[in-house]
Design a protein around this motif. Structure first.
Motif, PDB file in Angstrom:
ATOM      1  N   LEU A   1      10.560   1.193  -4.681  1.00 23.34           N
ATOM      2  CA  LEU A   1       9.363   0.885  -3.892  1.00 23.34           C
ATOM      3  C   LEU A   1       9.364  -0.558  -3.396  1.00 23.34           C
ATOM      4  O   LEU A   1       8.975  -0.827  -2.257  1.00 23.34           O
ATOM      5  N   VAL A   2       9.796  -1.487  -4.240  1.00 26.49           N
ATOM      6  CA  VAL A   2       9.886  -2.876  -3.785  1.00 26.49           C
ATOM      7  C   VAL A   2      10.905  -2.976  -2.653  1.00 26.49           C
ATOM      8  O   VAL A   2      10.693  -3.695  -1.663  1.00 26.49           O
TER       9      VAL A   2
ATOM     10  N   VAL B   1       0.479  -7.399   6.505  1.00 25.42           N
ATOM     11  CA  VAL B   1       0.181  -6.628   5.292  1.00 25.42           C
ATOM     12  C   VAL B   1       1.454  -6.315   4.518  1.00 25.42           C
ATOM     13  O   VAL B   1       1.434  -6.238   3.281  1.00 25.42           O
ATOM     14  N   TRP B   2       2.577  -6.158   5.229  1.00 27.61           N
ATOM     15  CA  TRP B   2       3.843  -5.870   4.548  1.00 27.61           C
ATOM     16  C   TRP B   2       4.300  -7.081   3.725  1.00 27.61           C
ATOM     17  O   TRP B   2       4.829  -6.939   2.627  1.00 27.61           O
TER      18      TRP B   2
ATOM     19  N   LEU C   1      -1.602   6.516  -2.931  1.00 33.46           N
ATOM     20  CA  LEU C   1      -2.859   6.702  -2.213  1.00 33.46           C
ATOM     21  C   LEU C   1      -2.928   5.855  -0.942  1.00 33.46           C
ATOM     22  O   LEU C   1      -3.302   6.354   0.134  1.00 33.46           O
ATOM     23  N   PHE C   2      -2.563   4.582  -1.057  1.00 31.70           N
ATOM     24  CA  PHE C   2      -2.820   3.655   0.043  1.00 31.70           C
ATOM     25  C   PHE C   2      -1.664   3.518   1.041  1.00 31.70           C
ATOM     26  O   PHE C   2      -1.901   3.232   2.216  1.00 31.70           O
ATOM     27  N   MET C   3      -0.430   3.696   0.597  1.00 27.43           N
ATOM     28  CA  MET C   3       0.685   3.524   1.517  1.00 27.43           C
ATOM     29  C   MET C   3       0.621   4.478   2.714  1.00 27.43           C
ATOM     30  O   MET C   3       0.834   4.059   3.862  1.00 27.43           O
ATOM     31  N   PRO C   4       0.339   5.770   2.514  1.00 31.17           N
ATOM     32  CA  PRO C   4       0.212   6.650   3.687  1.00 31.17           C
ATOM     33  C   PRO C   4      -0.890   6.197   4.647  1.00 31.17           C
ATOM     34  O   PRO C   4      -0.736   6.332   5.876  1.00 31.17           O
ATOM     35  N   LEU C   5      -1.987   5.654   4.110  1.00 36.72           N
ATOM     36  CA  LEU C   5      -3.058   5.176   4.983  1.00 36.72           C
ATOM     37  C   LEU C   5      -2.589   4.017   5.853  1.00 36.72           C
ATOM     38  O   LEU C   5      -2.916   3.944   7.047  1.00 36.72           O
ATOM     39  N   ILE C   6      -1.802   3.123   5.260  1.00 36.32           N
ATOM     40  CA  ILE C   6      -1.272   1.992   6.025  1.00 36.32           C
ATOM     41  C   ILE C   6      -0.342   2.478   7.122  1.00 36.32           C
ATOM     42  O   ILE C   6      -0.415   2.035   8.282  1.00 36.32           O
TER      43      ILE C   6
END
Length: 378
Positions: free
Chosen positions: A14-15, A62-63, A345-350
């Motif tokens: 992930l990193v 944000v990245w 949860l949040f990565m797909p939203l971004i």
């Protein structure tokens, strides 16, 4: 719930994804900033260049923030040691990045050639310096960083700032800068037309060739650099203890993963072929495909560095046993698990929001658009 060993691997991946996302998304507007003073010859042309990334550059940050936050939360020892040892280098990155928000916001507010030219070069600094420093940092990681731990696991950096500027690290900085410049060139070529696009394609082709030559040269050079290898038995599910292993240095150690898993050779191949394809596609007018190819090249280059070093994250040249790895520099099982589900949860939203924003604001930026939006455009 994943076990501890699996979560350690998941967070290494992930990193890596976050770093690649940063290089692709924030990298292309940095690349545009690097190209700004050279592909835009007049004020109107430079405003065209700036406005291709104007609506998105701050959102792409944000990245950068997420990547730094993920390293802090998932690999706290890496964060503490790196930001201590690379303190002045990180400050240089921040100082360079200061030019970006003020450059974008204030550059066109005054109709003065000197004022605007000054901010143009400020945007160049903000786009050029960070990729170079990040590349230099990776070059030093591959050689080992001079740090050690005491009995209380307090890190002590034993090198100097100037030691970071060694020949191999500087070559890695050139590769990084060329890679980001190519990323910016493919995006800029897709969003512009006419003479600005032609100059961008020429510059992007040069960046692609420089990246490929530097990347291959660094790979050959790496063969003679003493890498790191864990020589003791490791329990991947054990609690973190960076001093609980034995590490040896030997020539060719960074190539061991490729010998064990030949499919990993696809990563450097993608890095080279992606860059060459991006240059060719730009010249043929397939600019969107060129951006995709450049993004694949970026993935290949960063993936090559990660695959070469695994399981090491931050090797120590002064105390090899203190080298930080995937197994012994991580947070607790609970922390990694909570962060994992937050990411799910949040990565797909971004990604969905970013995709929507780029779709809404797609299209060419032209001189006519700048004239029609004299007071609203950057």
């Amino acid at each position: 719930m994943f076990d501890y060993e699996t979560l350690k691997i998941v967070w290494w991946l992930l990193v890596g994804v976050l770093l690649i996302g940063f290089a692709i998304m924030d990298g292309h507007d940095m690349g545009v900033g690097t190209l700004l003073p050279f592909v835009g010859r007049s004020d109107i042309e430079r405003r065209v260049v700036i406005n291709t990334v104007g609506p998105h550059w701050d959102g792409n940050q944000v990245w950068f923030i997420t990547g730094g936050g993920a390293i802090f939360a998932a690999w706290p020892l890496v964060y503490a040691t790196a930001f201590s040892g690379f303190y002045w280098a990180m400050l240089a990155v921040l100082w360079a990045l200061f030019f970006r928000p003020v450059g974008f916001d204030y550059r066109s507010k005054i109709h003065n050639a000197t004022w605007r030219s000054t901010w143009d070069w400020g945007l160049f600094i903000g786009g050029f310096i960070p990729p170079v420093i990040f590349g230099v940092a990776f070059g030093n990681l591959l050689q080992g960083v001079p740090f050690q731990f005491d009995a209380f696991l307090i890190s002590n950096y034993t090198g100097t700032f100037w030691q970071l500027l060694n020949p191999f690290a500087l070559l890695a900085g050139v590769v990084s800068s060329a890679m980001i410049t190519l990323q910016g060139a493919t995006y800029l070529a897709h969003r512009t037309e006419g003479v600005v696009q032609m100059r961008t394609i020429t510059a992007g082709t040069g960046a692609a060739l420089l990246m490929v030559l530097g990347f291959i040269g660094a790979g050959v050079w790496l063969q003679g650099i003493d890498g790191f290898r864990i020589s003791s038995v490791i329990d991947p599910a054990a609690l973190p203890n960076p001093l609980g292993k034995t590490v040896v240095r030997e020539a060719g150690a960074w190539m061991a993963n490729y010998a064990a898993q030949p499919l990993l050779w696809l990563l450097p191949a993608i890095g080279v072929l992606g860059a060459l394809a991006a240059a060719a596609l730009m010249r043929m007018g397939h600019t969107l495909s060129a951006f995709v190819a450049s993004s694949l090249a970026t993935t290949g280059v960063i993936g090559t560095a990660g695959a070469s070093m695994f399981p090491f994250i931050m090797p120590s040249s002064s105390q090899p046993a203190a080298s930080l790895t995937v197994w012994d520099s991580v947070s607790s099982h609970l922390t990694l698990a909570i962060m994992f589900w937050a990411t799910v949860l949040f990565m797909p939203l971004i990604v969905i929001y970013t995709s929507w924003a780029y779709r809404v604001m797609r299209g060419k930026v032209t001189a006519a658009y700048i004239r029609e939006n004299e007071h609203g455009a950057y």
